[in-house]
Scaffold this motif. Structure first.
Motif, short mmCIF file in Angstrom:
data_model
loop_
_atom_site.label_atom_id
_atom_site.label_comp_id
_atom_site.label_asym_id
_atom_site.label_seq_id
_atom_site.Cartn_x
_atom_site.Cartn_y
_atom_site.Cartn_z
N LEU A 78 42.82 52.48 39.83
CA LEU A 78 41.44 51.97 39.87
C LEU A 78 41.07 51.28 38.56
O LEU A 78 41.43 51.76 37.47
CB LEU A 78 40.46 53.13 40.10
N GLY A 79 40.35 50.18 38.66
CA GLY A 79 39.90 49.49 37.47
C GLY A 79 38.96 48.36 37.85
O GLY A 79 38.74 48.08 39.04
N ALA A 80 38.43 47.72 36.83
CA ALA A 80 37.53 46.58 37.06
C ALA A 80 37.76 45.54 35.97
O ALA A 80 37.49 45.81 34.80
CB ALA A 80 36.08 47.05 37.05
N VAL A 81 38.27 44.40 36.37
CA VAL A 81 38.43 43.29 35.43
C VAL A 81 37.39 42.23 35.84
O VAL A 81 37.38 41.77 36.97
CB VAL A 81 39.86 42.70 35.47
N ILE A 82 36.53 41.93 34.87
CA ILE A 82 35.39 41.06 35.19
C ILE A 82 35.52 39.77 34.38
O ILE A 82 35.58 39.78 33.15
CB ILE A 82 34.08 41.80 34.88
N ARG A 83 35.57 38.67 35.11
CA ARG A 83 35.90 37.38 34.48
C ARG A 83 34.92 37.00 33.37
O ARG A 83 35.33 36.53 32.31
CB ARG A 83 35.92 36.28 35.55
N PRO A 87 38.13 36.10 28.16
CA PRO A 87 38.85 34.84 28.33
C PRO A 87 40.26 35.10 28.85
O PRO A 87 40.90 34.19 29.37
CB PRO A 87 38.88 34.26 26.92
N HIS A 88 40.76 36.33 28.69
CA HIS A 88 42.12 36.59 29.18
C HIS A 88 42.12 37.33 30.51
O HIS A 88 43.03 38.09 30.83
CB HIS A 88 43.00 37.28 28.12
N PHE A 89 41.07 37.11 31.30
CA PHE A 89 40.95 37.71 32.64
C PHE A 89 42.23 37.57 33.45
O PHE A 89 42.74 38.54 34.01
CB PHE A 89 39.80 37.01 33.39
N ASP A 90 42.76 36.34 33.49
CA ASP A 90 43.93 36.10 34.36
C ASP A 90 45.14 36.90 33.92
O ASP A 90 45.91 37.37 34.74
CB ASP A 90 44.26 34.61 34.42
N PHE A 91 45.30 37.06 32.60
CA PHE A 91 46.45 37.82 32.10
C PHE A 91 46.29 39.30 32.43
O PHE A 91 47.22 39.94 32.94
CB PHE A 91 46.61 37.64 30.58
N VAL A 92 45.11 39.84 32.12
CA VAL A 92 44.90 41.27 32.36
C VAL A 92 44.98 41.57 33.86
O VAL A 92 45.71 42.48 34.29
CB VAL A 92 43.53 41.73 31.78
N ALA A 93 44.24 40.81 34.67
CA ALA A 93 44.22 41.08 36.10
C ALA A 93 45.59 40.82 36.73
O ALA A 93 46.08 41.63 37.54
CB ALA A 93 43.16 40.20 36.78
#
Ligand code: INI
Length: 158
Positions: A78-83, A87-93
Motif C-alpha cells: 500500500l502507498g500513495a504517490v501523488i504527482r 517531480p520524480h513521480f514517474d520514477f517513484v511510481a
C-alpha cells in the motif's frame, strides 16, 4: 472445461501489509481498509503484520525481505504517490510498481497492489475510503483471492 476461481479466505494464513509513511493520512486509511477486508474474510489479527516503510520506493525491497522469511502466504502493498508533490513521480511510481510485480513473480506469492498513483491529494483520498472506495480493501481481497487460486492450481498439478 474446468473453471478455476479463488475464494478469498484468510483462515489459518499469514499476511503482511507493507505500507509507506509518505502521505500517511492517506496510507493509514488504506491500511484500515486492508485490515477490515482481511478480518471480514476470517483473518486473525495476530496473523496480520503491518510493516511501515518511508515511501513507495521502499515497498519492493521490504516486500522481498518479507517474502524471504517464508512466513507469509500473501502480501498487501500500500502507498500513495501523488504527482503534484514530486517531480520524480514517474520514477517513484514506476519503479515501485515494477519492483512489486517482480517480487511477486520471483517468489510465487500473491501481492495485492494497493499503490495509489494520482494527480492530486483529493484523488488519493477519494480512493482511500472516499467516493471511489478503498483500494487497500480491494488489494487485500485480491491477494486473498489469488492465494486461494494458486492453491487450487497447485492441487490440480499434483
Ligand atoms: N514516496 C511516496 O510514497 N509518495 C510520494 O508521493 C513521494 N513523493 O512525492 O516524492 C514519495 N517519495 C519518497 C520515496 O518513495 C522514497 O521514500 C525516498 O526517495 C527515499 O528513498
Amino acid at each position: 472445461m474446468t473453471d478455476f476461481v479463488g475464494i478469498p479466505d484468510m483462515s489459518g494464513k499469514h499476511v503482511a501489509i507493507v505500507v509507506s509513511r509518505f502521505n500517511e493520512s492517506v496510507t493509514q486509511k488504506l491500511v484500515d481498509g486492508a485490515i477490515d477486508a482481511l478480518e471480514r474474510h476470517n483473518g486473525a489479527r495476530e496473523d496480520i503484520d503491518v510493516v511501515w516503510v518511508p515511501g513507495a520506493w521502499e515497498l519492493p525491497s521490504a516486500t522481498r525481505a518479507l517474502l524471504a522469511t517464508e512466513r507469509y502466504d500473501a502480501i498487501v502493498a500500500l502507498g500513495a504517490v501523488i504527482r503534484g508533490e514530486t517531480p520524480h513521480f514517474d520514477f517513484v511510481a514506476g519503479e515501485a510498481s515494477r519492483g512489486l510485480a517482480e517480487a511477486g513473480a520471483d517468489f510465487d506469492v500473491p501481492i495485492g497492489f494497493g499503490l495509489l498513483t494520482t494527480d492530486t491529494v483529493e484523488q488519493a483520498e477519494a480512493r482511500a475510503g472516499g467516493a471511489h472506495g478503498n483500494k487497500g480493501w480491494d488489494a487485500a481481497l485480491a491477494a486473498l483471492e489469488m492465494m486461494d487460486l494458486f492453491e487450487r492450481l497447485r492441487a490440480r498439478e499434483g
